[in-house]
Design an enzyme around this catalytic site. Structure first.
Site, mmCIF file in Angstrom:
data_model
loop_
_atom_site.group_PDB
_atom_site.id
_atom_site.type_symbol
_atom_site.label_atom_id
_atom_site.label_comp_id
_atom_site.label_asym_id
_atom_site.label_seq_id
_atom_site.Cartn_x
_atom_site.Cartn_y
_atom_site.Cartn_z
ATOM 1 N N LYS A 189 0.833 -1.222 0.000
ATOM 2 C CA LYS A 189 0.000 0.000 0.000
ATOM 3 C C LYS A 189 0.860 1.262 0.000
ATOM 4 C CE LYS A 189 -2.282 -0.743 3.832
ATOM 5 N NZ LYS A 189 -1.901 -2.089 4.268
ATOM 6 N N ARG A 244 -10.018 1.648 9.021
ATOM 7 C CA ARG A 244 -9.688 0.262 9.326
ATOM 8 C C ARG A 244 -10.813 -0.442 10.066
ATOM 9 N NH1 ARG A 244 -3.661 1.054 9.392
ATOM 10 N NH2 ARG A 244 -2.649 -0.801 10.185
ATOM 11 N N ARG A 280 10.753 -6.473 5.439
ATOM 12 C CA ARG A 280 10.664 -5.095 5.919
ATOM 13 C C ARG A 280 11.111 -4.993 7.381
ATOM 14 N NH1 ARG A 280 4.891 -2.352 5.882
ATOM 15 N NH2 ARG A 280 4.650 -3.611 7.739
ATOM 16 N N ARG A 286 10.960 -1.807 12.405
ATOM 17 C CA ARG A 286 9.799 -1.184 13.041
ATOM 18 C C ARG A 286 9.482 -1.870 14.365
ATOM 19 N NH1 ARG A 286 4.929 -0.104 8.824
ATOM 20 N NH2 ARG A 286 3.742 -0.818 10.613
ATOM 21 N N ARG A 306 -1.843 -7.645 13.798
ATOM 22 C CA ARG A 306 -2.284 -6.727 12.734
ATOM 23 C C ARG A 306 -2.992 -7.475 11.609
ATOM 24 N NH1 ARG A 306 3.236 -4.862 12.255
ATOM 25 N NH2 ARG A 306 2.835 -3.916 10.238
#
Ligand code: AMP
Length: 190
Positions: free
Chosen positions: A15, A90, A129, A135, A146
């Site tokens: 995204k 969301r 990632r 992160r 998530r």
């Protein structure tokens, strides 16, 4: 034509990457609620402090905070010619809140881009990632949380936008530029 877009899909589907390319192509800001939270966390703002307990665990930040940052951001000057929202809404209550904001601003959505990919591909991309960006919420527990929230709360929202005739579904697997071309072709055909 001004584009006011949502980009939706599970974590790892690309995204953010596609939102950046669409932002450049249409000359409109890409607004990511996740990025706004991360920026505030990094800078130790009051908003960052309030959001941290949720973002660290991969849980949704409460609506009062989230809806407000979106409302404020959509009211900024650079959003007058259009925008792409990434990571919002969301949940069903956020769809309602967004509907209300856009009605007040008299700026209806022009389309909702939905990206999808196989579970294995998503897991590989998220793991990659996690290594590259480190992160805080890319721990296995937070990732699982998530993806679970996405499946339960966010994916069903696509039906709402489909019934409104706004959904533009694109396969998120393959070459980045090719996917972007497909999105733009489908948007421009509308
Ligand atoms: P993202 O980068 O979109 O995966 O967002 C990172 C984190 O920010 C999420 O796991 C949530 O804790 C928070 N967040 C981002 N967008 C929202 C939203 N629309 N509603 C609630 N929390 C959000």
């Amino acid at each position: 034509m001004a584009q006011r877009l949502l980009i939706m899909g599970p974590q790892g589907v690309g995204k953010g990457t596609q939102a950046a390319l669409l932002s450049k192509h249409y000359g409109i800001p890409a607004i990511s609620t996740g990025d706004i939270f991360r920026y505030n966390l990094k800078n130790g703002t009051e908003l960052g402090k309030q959001a941290k307990a949720y973002t660290d665990k991969g849980e949704l930040v409460p609506d009062e905070l989230t809806n407000k940052i979106v409302k404020d951001r959509l009211g900024m000057d650079d959003a007058a010619q259009g925008w792409i929202l990434d990571g919002y809404p969301r949940s069903a209550s956020q769809v309602e809140a967004l509907d209300k904001m856009l009605k007040e601003l008299d700026t209806p959505l022009t389309a909702v881009v939905a990206l999808d990919a196989d579970h294995d591909v998503l897991m590989q991309r998220i793991a990659k990632r996690a290594k590259e960006e480190g992160r805080a919420d890319d721990t296995p527990e937070a990732i699982a949380k998530r993806l679970d929230i996405y499946a339960k709360e966010t994916a069903p929202l696509l039906d709402i936008y489909k019934s409104r005739g706004l959904l533009v579904a694109v396969d998120g697997q393959g070459e980045v530029d090719q996917i972007c071309k497909e999105i733009i072709t489908k948007l421009d055909e509308r």
